[in-house]
Design a protein around this motif. Structure first.
Motif: not given
Length: 151
Positions: A3-5, A79-87, A95-100
């Motif tokens: 669950d924490q991955d 784009g809609i992105f699921e982003i979880r369990n990141l520092p 959100m400012g580099i990879a997603c764009p």
């Protein structure tokens, strides 16, 4: 522990807004002078749900001959992105580099297509270094931050 991955998934990429204006047509189309082109880009991030974010890349392309607009295109690709369990310190760069970087090629294609369908040669937006853009925005935000002055 699973669950924490860390999770980073694209849910959807879509054209959120697009507009084209030719306020001085048809007269401006008879001009022989080459127009000037001004391109403005921006990135926005908004939470959509818990662990889900909408990332938008916007482009404004305006061409002018002297002070008259030939055409103005405004487009917002999202784009809609699921982003979880990141520092927390990794969330901003994601959100400012990879997603764009994922969303931008769709925006480039849609802008070129819209301009071409309007009867003009396509304007191809240049490749963007989103890491440099993000770092510049972070530096600007640090410069704009209020400072505490002690005497």
């Amino acid at each position: 522990m699973a669950d924490q991955d860390p999770i980073f998934q694209i849910q959807r990429v879509y054209l959120k807004e697009a507009s084209l204006e030719q306020p001085n047509s048809p007269g401006i189309l008879l001009e022989q002078e080459q127009p000037t082109v001004d391109i403005q880009l921006g990135v926005e991030a908004h939470p959509a749900a818990d662990g889900v974010f909408e990332i938008c890349v916007t482009a404004t392309v305006q061409t002018k001959i002297k002070d008259k607009t030939v055409f103005l295109v405004e487009a917002k690709q999202a784009g809609i992105f699921e982003i979880r369990n990141l520092p927390e310190d990794q969330l901003g760069p994601i959100m400012g580099i990879a997603c764009p970087q994922i969303v931008y090629p769709y925006l480039r294609g849609n802008v070129a297509d819209l301009i071409q369908r309007a009867g003009f040669p396509p304007v191809h937006l240049a490749e963007i270094n989103f890491q440099a853009m993000y770092e510049q925005q972070q530096a600007q935000a640090a410069d704009d931050a209020p400072r505490i002055v002690t005497q």
